[in-house]
Design a protein around this motif. Structure first.
Motif, PDB file in Angstrom:
ATOM      1  N   GLU A 131      62.703   7.204  78.875  1.00 15.11           N
ATOM      2  CA  GLU A 131      62.337   7.802  77.596  1.00 15.11           C
ATOM      3  C   GLU A 131      60.858   7.596  77.301  1.00 15.11           C
ATOM      4  O   GLU A 131      60.170   8.506  76.819  1.00 15.11           O
ATOM      5  N   GLN A 132      60.363   6.394  77.581  1.00 11.34           N
ATOM      6  CA  GLN A 132      58.955   6.112  77.356  1.00 11.34           C
ATOM      7  C   GLN A 132      58.075   6.993  78.234  1.00 11.34           C
ATOM      8  O   GLN A 132      57.031   7.504  77.793  1.00 11.34           O
ATOM      9  N   LEU A 169      58.794  10.038  79.512  1.00  9.72           N
ATOM     10  CA  LEU A 169      58.822  11.436  79.063  1.00  9.72           C
ATOM     11  C   LEU A 169      58.059  11.613  77.760  1.00  9.72           C
ATOM     12  O   LEU A 169      57.332  12.600  77.575  1.00  9.72           O
ATOM     13  N   ARG A 170      58.197  10.642  76.864  1.00 11.89           N
ATOM     14  CA  ARG A 170      57.489  10.740  75.590  1.00 11.89           C
ATOM     15  C   ARG A 170      55.981  10.653  75.798  1.00 11.89           C
ATOM     16  O   ARG A 170      55.208  11.439  75.233  1.00 11.89           O
ATOM     17  N   ALA A 171      55.546   9.695  76.653  1.00  5.90           N
ATOM     18  CA  ALA A 171      54.110   9.526  76.883  1.00  5.90           C
ATOM     19  C   ALA A 171      53.519  10.722  77.615  1.00  5.90           C
ATOM     20  O   ALA A 171      52.433  11.211  77.262  1.00  5.90           O
ATOM     21  N   SER A 177      54.626  13.832  77.730  1.00  5.58           N
ATOM     22  CA  SER A 177      54.608  15.013  76.855  1.00  5.58           C
ATOM     23  C   SER A 177      53.386  14.988  75.945  1.00  5.58           C
ATOM     24  O   SER A 177      52.690  16.006  75.783  1.00  5.58           O
ATOM     25  N   GLN A 178      53.114  13.828  75.363  1.00  2.00           N
ATOM     26  CA  GLN A 178      51.970  13.719  74.471  1.00  2.00           C
ATOM     27  C   GLN A 178      50.661  13.880  75.236  1.00  2.00           C
ATOM     28  O   GLN A 178      49.720  14.522  74.764  1.00  2.00           O
ATOM     29  N   GLU A 204      53.608  20.764  66.908  1.00  4.57           N
ATOM     30  CA  GLU A 204      54.831  19.972  66.937  1.00  4.57           C
ATOM     31  C   GLU A 204      55.904  20.666  67.762  1.00  4.57           C
ATOM     32  O   GLU A 204      56.622  20.025  68.545  1.00  4.57           O
ATOM     33  N   LEU A 206      55.153  20.262  71.425  1.00  2.00           N
ATOM     34  CA  LEU A 206      55.546  18.952  71.946  1.00  2.00           C
ATOM     35  C   LEU A 206      57.033  18.924  72.270  1.00  2.00           C
ATOM     36  O   LEU A 206      57.450  18.353  73.302  1.00  2.00           O
ATOM     37  N   SER A 249      58.620  18.379  76.100  1.00  5.95           N
ATOM     38  CA  SER A 249      59.558  17.287  76.378  1.00  5.95           C
ATOM     39  C   SER A 249      60.889  17.807  76.898  1.00  5.95           C
ATOM     40  O   SER A 249      61.570  17.113  77.655  1.00  5.95           O
TER      41      SER A 249
END
Length: 936
Positions: free
Chosen positions: A543-544, A546-548, A550-551, A609, A612, A616
């Motif tokens: 999760e970390q 994919l989140r990082a 994507s940003q 938004e 993003l 993701s």
């Protein structure tokens, strides 16, 4: 009636009358059935195929009194289970446990392994051997409850059933077949303690006793210690003791005496025909059970005694292991304290030591974590790529001891004697001035290099377990100033330094391991305030990640390629890349929305938004399909790579979005006094892809020297503040920004160790009698004979002869320690060198230019290093590529080209030459005076 008889036997197994009704299985008399519970796992698994699995109640089939295969001490069981296995009832087991409140149930009896493959500590399970397994004993709920959660373990050997006799409460040791065979077994050691004064006679008595038990399949005999002491002191055993003598020391002699007289029992022994086959052996075991070797009454005092004995023994074993751990921890702490103390002493005396006579011990050890070393192909070879460390003898005050991870032949040793002897000839330009410097350097190979073939030990650990080499080192270092220079720091570097009582010029292993990781280097760069690629570090979950990512993609839409680097990996093995925006379906829409909103509005818009969210959602499938690991053999899929990435942690990093990207490495030294020195620099070659370095051009010419020096000084100060000491290297990437057209430099990696590039640079300086000035990125060396003569002719008559230093000119070199070709193994080094000489490949002592080979070993001979030295970078690159082409043609057959990276290196050089020629032409058009300086 049969059930009633069975029940009587179970209630009173010692009553011979109760057992009279039991008949031979062949007479079709049914034996008592005892419910068999699931076996608990054991610490040391034994399979039916394992010939070393033995039972303390039945002698193994392969072992006899005359067997030459004596058991080693380390193969014997140690600790609590070994004591239980030898039937020793400990004094601490005298306490009786309270009676269980519930109905007792059967519990598996503990296994007592002979091998030490896995430690056996207070674990309960069904014992198995090559002869079969032993069913469980009834036990109280208090004992069973400790094993309820353990999974079932089943031995693959034939399931042979026999019951175990538990001796009554006694202080006398119990003897089984295994005890008498091995004099280091705990049962025998207990007897030895009791009868130490007459131990020789006791051994002479116990061996025939063991033979009697073995011949008649008696699994257990309880020895009366007093009778044993009396009979061994009274009798003269020039001959074997009689059967009556043996039976006289048995506490259960009534049961033992009847067994030899029972019909058919004599053939039940180890050598009997019945024991040869599984079925027959099973029958023998059942008859043995019927003969009266029975278990105690469920829940009786004997059972409670046994449980207390096992618990007490287990507790003692745990205490023993705890003491061992504490001793190891104390040794590590002592090594660290001594390391710090000697480091302070080295710092206080460094200015004197570095200018006086001294010895440097080079140990090019790769002290990576075990899981990394396991994946390094040919670890010993990779630890021997830095033979250039020998060139420290360039300083007349330095002697070098090089610890080599490979056994070098006399031919290879002579090669380095001649190579290092060239230095005097280089200075004079006369080949006849070669010197013999054998007394200035020593190459030592630890004797334990082949003792641990499957352990993937680093060189420091191998040296730690090489007492003869350590002793030789101590002799060589007596009365001399000396210090150690390692490789990748490891705890055993401290142990070796402590053994030799010398300081270590390097970082504490814990510090090096922390800041040599990819995430650790980011901490250093952030502390130094130097530019780094956009990215995220300390990634440990999906999760970390994919989140990082994507940003990062949304914040840096101009970046196409993203890198994923595993924290602990090296040499590009733990790196993967993905061209995210090229495969992102929503990317065109995001670009349109960004341009439509404008830079000011886009950052806070709802469309951003939504972008993003879209990114993701697409990333999981995109990564699974398009990520490319650098090492595809180790990581064939994204999931395989991701598993390692998340387990070890890692970083996400942007790859420069430019058509002109150069990677470079700078080597530095933080001296014990804290002074920072730039030692070498080079632009990387990439024969095996853009993310794996295969060589270098020395010195670097891609970044302005003053810019590079400023960045290095900042990073060096940050390293010092974190406790880093000794040699380290920093990797940078330089590129031209596509929008501004200005050069940007990012710090990308940090290695807190002595690098291959530095070793090659040391050899380069040694052969040219020059020096590398990293402040100006110039390799300065005296002119060759021809150039010097031409300058003298040019200036003749124009000025008087002066005593000024000899003129010098800038030099450059192309060097690689990673050249591989499988066909090299088909030709000896002497023949290879003669072939190269015939093609003009060699080193000109007078001109101080040409090619020199670095040879690592002469067993497999599939790798070598090569340095080509000259005045013009284009010319040196052409010569390097030509050398590779000629060698490949000479050692390869037409139908078998072999596995090699020569061709990829040639293609990489061709690409560099194209860029070099284009840059040179543009430079001549724009700034002719700078082009002339480059030519000069």
């Amino acid at each position: 009636q049969q059930v009633e008889m069975d029940f009587k036997v179970m209630l009173d197994p010692e009553n011979v009358d109760n057992k009279a009704g039991l008949k031979h299985p062949n007479d079709e008399t049914r034996l008592p059935l005892i419910a068999k519970k699931k076996s608990a796992p054991v610490c040391s698994e034994k399979t039916g195929k394992d010939p070393t699995a033995t039972s303390p109640w039945a002698l193994p089939a392969f072992l006899s009194l005359g067997s030459p295969l004596a058991l080693l001490e380390e193969d014997t069981p140690k600790g609590a289970l070994s004591l239980s296995g030898q039937r020793l009832v400990l004094p601490a087991a005298q306490r009786a446990l309270p009676a269980p409140p519930a109905v007792p149930r059967a519990a598996p009896f503990p296994q007592f392994p002979r091998q030490h493959k896995k430690s056996a500590l207070a674990s309960y399970g069904t014992y198995s051997s090559s002869k079969g397994s032993i069913p469980s004993l009834p036990s109280s709920n208090s004992v069973v409850s400790t094993r309820k959660s353990r999974p079932e373990w089943r031995c693959p050997a034939q399931q042979l059933e026999s019951e175990v006799h538990i001796p009554p409460q006694t202080q006398d040791p119990c003897l089984d077949q295994d005890s008498a065979v091995h004099q280091k077994a705990p049962g025998v050691l207990a007897l030895q303690h009791l009868h130490h004064s007459s131990w020789g006679s006791t051994v002479g008595f116990l061996e025939p006793t063991e033979k009697l038990l073995k011949d008649h399949s008696v699994p257990l005999a309880t020895i009366n210690s007093r009778k044993l002491a009396q009979i061994t002191s009274d009798l003269d055993f020039e001959e074997d003791p009689t059967k009556s003598d043996i039976l006289s020391v048995m506490k259960n002699q009534s049961a033992v005496a009847k067994i030899p007289n029972r019909a058919g029992q004599s053939c039940r022994g180890q050598g009997g025909s019945t024991g040869a086959a599984a079925g027959g052996h099973r029958g023998g075991q059942q008859q043995q059970w019927a003969a009266g070797v029975t278990s105690p009454v469920p829940g009786s005092g004997q059972q409670q005694q046994w449980a207390a004995g096992v618990i007490s023994s287990s507790w003692r074993s745990w205490n023993h292991l705890a003491r061992l751990r504490n001793a190891l921890r104390a040794a590590r702490h002592r090594h660290l304290e001594n390391f710090c103390s000697r480091a302070k002493h080295l710092a206080a005396n460094w200015n004197r030591i570095r200018t006086s006579r001294r010895t440097i011990i080079h140990i090019p050890s790769l002290g990576y974590s075990q899981h990394i070393r396991e994946h390094i192909p040919d670890l010993a070879l990779q630890q021997n790529l830095q033979m250039g460390r020998l060139c420290d003898i360039l300083d007349a005050n330095v002697d070098v001891i090089y610890i080599c991870p490979l056994a070098l032949s006399e031919e290879l040793l002579q090669y380095y004697h001649k190579l290092l002897g060239l230095q005097a000839a280089v200075r004079s330009g006369n080949p006849e001035d070669m010197a013999d410097l054998q007394d200035r350097f020593k190459i030592l190979t630890p004797e334990a290099i082949n003792s641990f073939p499957e352990h993937h030990m680093c060189l420091a650990t191998v040296l730690k377990y090489s007492p003869r080499t350590l002793q030789k080192l101590q002799v060589l270092l007596q009365g001399r100033d000396a210090y150690m220079v390692g490789g990748v720091p490891h705890l055993d570097d401290l142990a070796v330094a402590d053994q030799l009582q010398v300081p270590l010029l390097g970082s504490e292993p814990a510090v090096a391991q922390l800041y040599s990781t990819k995430s650790g280097s980011k901490r250093i760069f952030a502390s130094a305030g130097v530019p780094t690629p956009p990215g995220e570090w300390n990634i440990h979950s999906r999760e970390q990640l994919l989140r990082a990512l994507s940003q990062l993609v949304l914040d840096n839409l101009e970046v196409q390629r993203w890198l994923f680097k595993v924290d602990d990996e090296h040499a590009g093995d733990g790196t993967a890349f993905c061209d995210v925006t090229a495969h992102l379906e929503c990317y065109p829409w995001i670009r349109r929305e960004q341009q439509g909103h404008g830079p000011g509005v886009w950052s806070g818009s709802r469309a951003r938004e939504l972008a993003l969210v879209k990114i993701s959602q697409e990333l999981p499938g995109l990564l699974a399909q398009h990520v490319q690991p650098v090492n595809e053999k180790r990581f064939p899929t994204w999931e395989k790579f991701l598993q390692t990435f998340l387990t070890q942690g890692g970083v996400i990093e942007a790859f420069p979005c430019s058509g002109s990207v150069t990677n470079l490495t700078v080597d530095l030294l933080i001296e014990p006094t804290g002074e920072l020195t730039l030692l070498a620099s080079g632009d990387q070659l990439h024969a095996e892809g853009p993310l794996r370095s295969s060589g270098t051009t020395i010195p670097q010419r891609s970044v302005a020297p003053e810019v590079l020096q400023a960045l290095c000084l900042k990073i060096g100060e940050a390293c010092k503040s974190k406790g880093v000491l000794g040699y380290f290297s920093v990797d940078f990437v330089a590129f031209t920004h596509p929008q501004t057209g200005e050069q940007q430099v990012w710090a990308t990696d940090l290695d807190l160790c002595y690098s291959d590039q530095l070793a090659l640079s040391q050899l380069l300086v040694y052969l040219t009698d020059g020096n590398v000035d990293c402040g100006s990125s110039v390799l300065q060396a005296p002119l060759g004979a021809k150039e010097s003569q031409s300058q003298r002719v040019q200036h003749k008559g124009t000025r008087p002869v002066s005593s000024d230093p000899a003129p010098s000119s800038p030099w450059c070199a192309v060097a690689s320690s990673q050249l591989r070709h499988s066909s090299l193994s088909g030709i000896s080094y002497s023949l290879l060198l003669h072939t190269c000489k015939a093609h003009g490949i060699g080193f000109d002592l007078q001109e101080k230019q040409g090619t020199v080979f670095v040879l690592y070993e002469d067993q497999k001979r599939h790798s070598l290093g090569m340095i080509t030295i000259g005045e013009d970078l284009q010319g040196v690159l052409l010569t390097f590529a030509r050398n590779l082409f000629i060698i490949h043609q000479e050692i390869s057959a037409l139908n078998m080209q072999g596995e090699t990276n020569f061709k990829m290196a040639i293609r990489d050089i061709e690409a560099i030459l194209g860029v070099t020629a284009e840059n040179k032409l543009r430079l001549e058009e724009e700034q002719p005076w700078e082009a002339d300086a480059v030519k000069e």
